[in-house]
Design a protein around this motif. Structure first.
Motif, PDB file in Angstrom:
ATOM      1  N   ASN A  41       3.919   1.565  -1.316  1.00 27.04           N
ATOM      2  CA  ASN A  41       5.107   1.724  -2.365  1.00 27.04           C
ATOM      3  C   ASN A  41       4.664   1.412  -3.749  1.00 27.04           C
ATOM      4  O   ASN A  41       5.074   1.725  -4.698  1.00 27.04           O
ATOM      5  CB  ASN A  41       6.164   1.010  -1.878  1.00 27.04           C
ATOM      6  CG  ASN A  41       7.130   1.443  -0.805  1.00 27.04           C
ATOM      7  OD1 ASN A  41       7.739   2.314  -0.798  1.00 27.04           O
ATOM      8  ND2 ASN A  41       6.698   0.680   0.250  1.00 27.04           N
TER       9      ASN A  41
ATOM     10  N   LYS B 205      -7.494  -3.907  -8.538  1.00 25.19           N
ATOM     11  CA  LYS B 205      -7.301  -2.680  -9.595  1.00 25.19           C
ATOM     12  C   LYS B 205      -6.496  -3.192 -10.794  1.00 25.19           C
ATOM     13  O   LYS B 205      -6.378  -2.646 -11.887  1.00 25.19           O
ATOM     14  CB  LYS B 205      -7.049  -1.497  -9.007  1.00 25.19           C
ATOM     15  CG  LYS B 205      -7.768  -0.968  -7.898  1.00 25.19           C
ATOM     16  CD  LYS B 205      -9.006  -0.793  -8.478  1.00 25.19           C
ATOM     17  CE  LYS B 205     -10.000  -0.062  -7.502  1.00 25.19           C
ATOM     18  NZ  LYS B 205     -11.328   0.215  -7.887  1.00 25.19           N
TER      19      LYS B 205
ATOM     20  N   GLU C 288      -7.568  -0.127  -2.826  1.00 29.39           N
ATOM     21  CA  GLU C 288      -7.470  -1.452  -3.536  1.00 29.39           C
ATOM     22  C   GLU C 288      -7.018  -2.449  -2.774  1.00 29.39           C
ATOM     23  O   GLU C 288      -6.075  -2.245  -1.767  1.00 29.39           O
ATOM     24  CB  GLU C 288      -6.449  -1.378  -4.744  1.00 29.39           C
ATOM     25  CG  GLU C 288      -5.285  -0.868  -4.460  1.00 29.39           C
ATOM     26  CD  GLU C 288      -4.517  -0.968  -5.953  1.00 29.39           C
ATOM     27  OE1 GLU C 288      -4.221  -1.740  -6.693  1.00 29.39           O
ATOM     28  OE2 GLU C 288      -4.013   0.366  -6.283  1.00 29.39           O
TER      29      GLU C 288
ATOM     30  N   TYR D   6       0.683  -5.876 -10.807  1.00 28.71           N
ATOM     31  CA  TYR D   6       1.884  -5.287 -10.694  1.00 28.71           C
ATOM     32  C   TYR D   6       3.077  -6.340 -10.980  1.00 28.71           C
ATOM     33  O   TYR D   6       2.942  -7.270 -10.166  1.00 28.71           O
ATOM     34  CB  TYR D   6       1.758  -4.554  -9.445  1.00 28.71           C
ATOM     35  CG  TYR D   6       1.000  -3.532  -9.101  1.00 28.71           C
ATOM     36  CD1 TYR D   6       0.932  -2.183  -9.607  1.00 28.71           C
ATOM     37  CD2 TYR D   6      -0.393  -3.944  -8.403  1.00 28.71           C
ATOM     38  CE1 TYR D   6       0.191  -1.166  -9.297  1.00 28.71           C
ATOM     39  CE2 TYR D   6      -1.328  -3.047  -8.226  1.00 28.71           C
ATOM     40  CZ  TYR D   6      -1.126  -1.718  -8.547  1.00 28.71           C
ATOM     41  OH  TYR D   6      -1.900  -0.709  -8.329  1.00 28.71           O
TER      42      TYR D   6
ATOM     43  N   CYS E 155       8.476  -0.884 -11.651  1.00 28.62           N
ATOM     44  CA  CYS E 155       7.269  -1.756 -11.306  1.00 28.62           C
ATOM     45  C   CYS E 155       6.442  -1.635 -12.566  1.00 28.62           C
ATOM     46  O   CYS E 155       6.176  -0.439 -12.994  1.00 28.62           O
ATOM     47  CB  CYS E 155       6.770  -0.906 -10.225  1.00 28.62           C
ATOM     48  SG  CYS E 155       4.947  -1.901  -9.752  1.00 28.62           S
TER      49      CYS E 155
ATOM     50  N   HIS F  47       0.872  -1.062  -0.032  1.00 30.22           N
ATOM     51  CA  HIS F  47       0.024   0.072   0.075  1.00 30.22           C
ATOM     52  C   HIS F  47       0.748   1.283   0.157  1.00 30.22           C
ATOM     53  O   HIS F  47       0.373   2.403  -0.418  1.00 30.22           O
ATOM     54  CB  HIS F  47      -0.890  -0.039   1.158  1.00 30.22           C
ATOM     55  CG  HIS F  47      -2.075  -1.187   1.068  1.00 30.22           C
ATOM     56  ND1 HIS F  47      -3.119  -0.779  -0.017  1.00 30.22           N
ATOM     57  CD2 HIS F  47      -2.423  -2.340   1.624  1.00 30.22           C
ATOM     58  CE1 HIS F  47      -3.954  -1.810   0.220  1.00 30.22           C
ATOM     59  NE2 HIS F  47      -3.430  -2.433   1.077  1.00 30.22           N
TER      60      HIS F  47
ATOM     61  N   ALA G 299       0.658   0.308  -4.683  1.00 28.75           N
ATOM     62  CA  ALA G 299      -0.692   0.466  -4.980  1.00 28.75           C
ATOM     63  C   ALA G 299      -0.833   2.001  -5.424  1.00 28.75           C
ATOM     64  O   ALA G 299      -0.305   2.969  -5.032  1.00 28.75           O
ATOM     65  CB  ALA G 299      -1.439   0.095  -3.727  1.00 28.75           C
ATOM     66  N   GLU G 300      -1.700   1.813  -6.385  1.00 27.16           N
ATOM     67  CA  GLU G 300      -1.953   3.267  -7.242  1.00 27.16           C
ATOM     68  C   GLU G 300      -3.154   3.843  -6.594  1.00 27.16           C
ATOM     69  O   GLU G 300      -3.479   5.148  -6.803  1.00 27.16           O
ATOM     70  CB  GLU G 300      -2.075   3.052  -8.560  1.00 27.16           C
ATOM     71  CG  GLU G 300      -0.778   2.589  -9.238  1.00 27.16           C
ATOM     72  CD  GLU G 300      -0.516   2.880 -10.931  1.00 27.16           C
ATOM     73  OE1 GLU G 300      -1.834   2.786 -11.528  1.00 27.16           O
ATOM     74  OE2 GLU G 300       0.195   2.793 -11.357  1.00 27.16           O
ATOM     75  N   VAL G 301      -4.134   3.281  -5.959  1.00 30.10           N
ATOM     76  CA  VAL G 301      -5.597   3.596  -5.497  1.00 30.10           C
ATOM     77  C   VAL G 301      -5.395   3.301  -4.024  1.00 30.10           C
ATOM     78  O   VAL G 301      -4.935   2.116  -3.659  1.00 30.10           O
ATOM     79  CB  VAL G 301      -6.668   2.930  -6.230  1.00 30.10           C
ATOM     80  CG1 VAL G 301      -7.843   3.610  -5.650  1.00 30.10           C
ATOM     81  CG2 VAL G 301      -6.479   3.128  -7.829  1.00 30.10           C
ATOM     82  N   GLU G 302      -5.844   4.225  -3.224  1.00 29.11           N
ATOM     83  CA  GLU G 302      -6.115   3.843  -1.773  1.00 29.11           C
ATOM     84  C   GLU G 302      -6.911   2.629  -1.131  1.00 29.11           C
ATOM     85  O   GLU G 302      -6.293   2.001  -0.373  1.00 29.11           O
ATOM     86  CB  GLU G 302      -6.646   5.133  -1.082  1.00 29.11           C
ATOM     87  CG  GLU G 302      -6.289   5.319   0.444  1.00 29.11           C
ATOM     88  CD  GLU G 302      -6.805   6.634   1.035  1.00 29.11           C
ATOM     89  OE1 GLU G 302      -6.910   6.532   2.149  1.00 29.11           O
ATOM     90  OE2 GLU G 302      -6.805   7.440   0.063  1.00 29.11           O
TER      91      GLU G 302
ATOM     92  N   VAL H  74       2.931  -1.988 -14.534  1.00 30.31           N
ATOM     93  CA  VAL H  74       1.611  -1.979 -14.156  1.00 30.31           C
ATOM     94  C   VAL H  74       0.724  -2.393 -15.469  1.00 30.31           C
ATOM     95  O   VAL H  74       0.857  -1.482 -16.479  1.00 30.31           O
ATOM     96  CB  VAL H  74       1.060  -0.597 -13.397  1.00 30.31           C
ATOM     97  CG1 VAL H  74      -0.350  -0.913 -12.837  1.00 30.31           C
ATOM     98  CG2 VAL H  74       2.125  -0.196 -12.534  1.00 30.31           C
TER      99      VAL H  74
ATOM    100  N   LYS I 262      -3.205  -2.508 -15.896  1.00 34.09           N
ATOM    101  CA  LYS I 262      -4.694  -2.075 -15.190  1.00 34.09           C
ATOM    102  C   LYS I 262      -5.578  -3.354 -15.791  1.00 34.09           C
ATOM    103  O   LYS I 262      -5.808  -3.518 -16.970  1.00 34.09           O
ATOM    104  CB  LYS I 262      -5.134  -0.661 -15.739  1.00 34.09           C
ATOM    105  CG  LYS I 262      -4.333   0.369 -15.120  1.00 34.09           C
ATOM    106  CD  LYS I 262      -4.635   0.766 -13.863  1.00 34.09           C
ATOM    107  CE  LYS I 262      -3.892   1.868 -13.341  1.00 34.09           C
ATOM    108  NZ  LYS I 262      -3.660   3.062 -14.230  1.00 34.09           N
TER     109      LYS I 262
END
Length: 348
Positions: free
Chosen positions: A44, A80, A51, A83, A118, A42, A46-49, A120, A122
């Motif tokens: 480092n 979401k 997820e 990764y 990383c 979370h 995750a892109e959305v809070e 990603v 989606k």
């Protein structure tokens, strides 16, 4: 979220395969346990809070743009995105990647700061998943050449588990439903009227992502190819492929400080009469829809082939999985010992 069971499961899965070497940055990730691992995700990655991390897997990966560079990755599946936390050595592996990886942090190289890239993908960009023969690998396809990744799990259990988790996560996506399909008979469902050739089996998920599995014809094509490589030594109807497995060929590096060995990825195919090693293209086939031309190399290229009748002995290592096997063949130059033994040999 998260449940104790999930935390325990992800912690158990967070183990680098013993035969593969990774950078210090990925070793750090592999050392994380329990809630520390989730906090790392979370904080480092995750892109959305909101997820949730649902699955973790260590696997070798290949990118469509760099089909010859296999790199170790920690694959994290959330609600979401997927990764791919990559070994930092990958960035330097190929000079053609400068446009693929916008690397601005090159000044960190000589410090004690360890950088990981990383990648990603989606879930909303996901279009199809191709499962390889005998679930040894799978290819994830997005909307462009930059979004095609193959995970070489070399393990049917890991492949099956990831696909199951991916389907479960995709079910949570809110996408507009597909129009109701018109009822089709078997031949129009699987056959193409232009070629008369059976297509691969497709499962279209409720999220409209296609899951494509190989059909029986793929094994038939492979058997035909193997028979071709055998130069007609055997007749095709009796040729059976007994085993198909993604493995590594061990090449010992002499003169190094330690007696190290490099691992060359190979596809091992065992028939009733021969043992073959192929260099296989795991990422270019089947061709993605946007491909303008066929790949530069064939899907299977023969690297080595030996007859089982020339096999002298098999040496087995005593270490745990993955098991090391050494095949020792009689070093006979001629294919068949008996072919030149005529009476002339016993004359004066």
């Amino acid at each position: 979220y998260p449940s104790e069971f999930l935390v325990q499961k992800i912690t158990e899965d967070n183990q680098i395969p013993v035969h593969l070497h990774v950078s210090v940055s990925l070793q750090y990730v592999a050392g994380l346990k329990g809630s520390a691992l989730l906090e790392f995700f979370h904080g480092n990655i995750a892109e959305v809070e909101n997820e949730e991390l649902r699955h973790l897997m260590w696997s070798s990966v290949l990118f469509y743009k760099t089909p010859s560079v296999e790199v170790m990755a920690c694959v994290l599946l959330s609600t979401k995105a997927i990764y791919f936390l990559l070994d930092d050595s990958f960035v330097h592996a190929d000079e053609h990647q400068s446009d693929f990886w916008n690397k601005e942090n090159s000044d960190c190289e000589n410090s004690s700061f360890h950088l990981s890239c990383c990648f990603v993908l989606k879930l909303n960009d996901l279009q199809s998943v191709n499962v390889g023969l005998f679930d040894q690998y799978f290819r994830i396809t997005g909307h462009s050449a930059d979004h095609i990744v193959t995970c070489l799990t070399r393990d049917s259990y890991n492949t099956h588990t990831f696909i199951q988790q991916l389907m479960a996560v995709l079910s949570l996506l809110a996408r507009t439903p597909s129009p109701e399909p018109v009822d089709k008979d078997f031949y129009s469902e699987f056959g193409s009227k232009n070629t008369g050739k059976m297509e691969n089996y497709e499962l279209i998920h409720s999220s409209r992502v296609k899951f494509i599995y190989p059909n029986e014809e793929e094994i038939g094509d492979l058997a035909f190819l193997v028979a071709e490589k055998m130069d007609g030594l055997t007749n095709l109807p009796s040729l059976n492929i007994l085993l198909y497995v993604l493995a590594f060929q061990v090449n010992h590096v002499e003169g190094s400080a330690q007696n190290t060995s490099s691992l060359q990825p190979k596809t091992l195919i065992l028939t009733s009469s021969d043992l073959f090693l192929f260099d296989e293209d795991y990422i270019s086939y089947p061709l993605p829809e946007f491909a303008k031309e066929p790949p530069k190399r064939d899907k299977y290229q023969l690297a080595d082939g030996r007859r089982i009748r020339d096999l002298d002995r098999v040496l087995m290592g005593y270490q745990t999985y993955p098991q090391a096997l050494t095949f020792v063949f009689d070093d006979v130059q001629d294919q068949d010992l008996m072919q030149n033994l005529t009476l002339d040999h016993f004359g004066e």
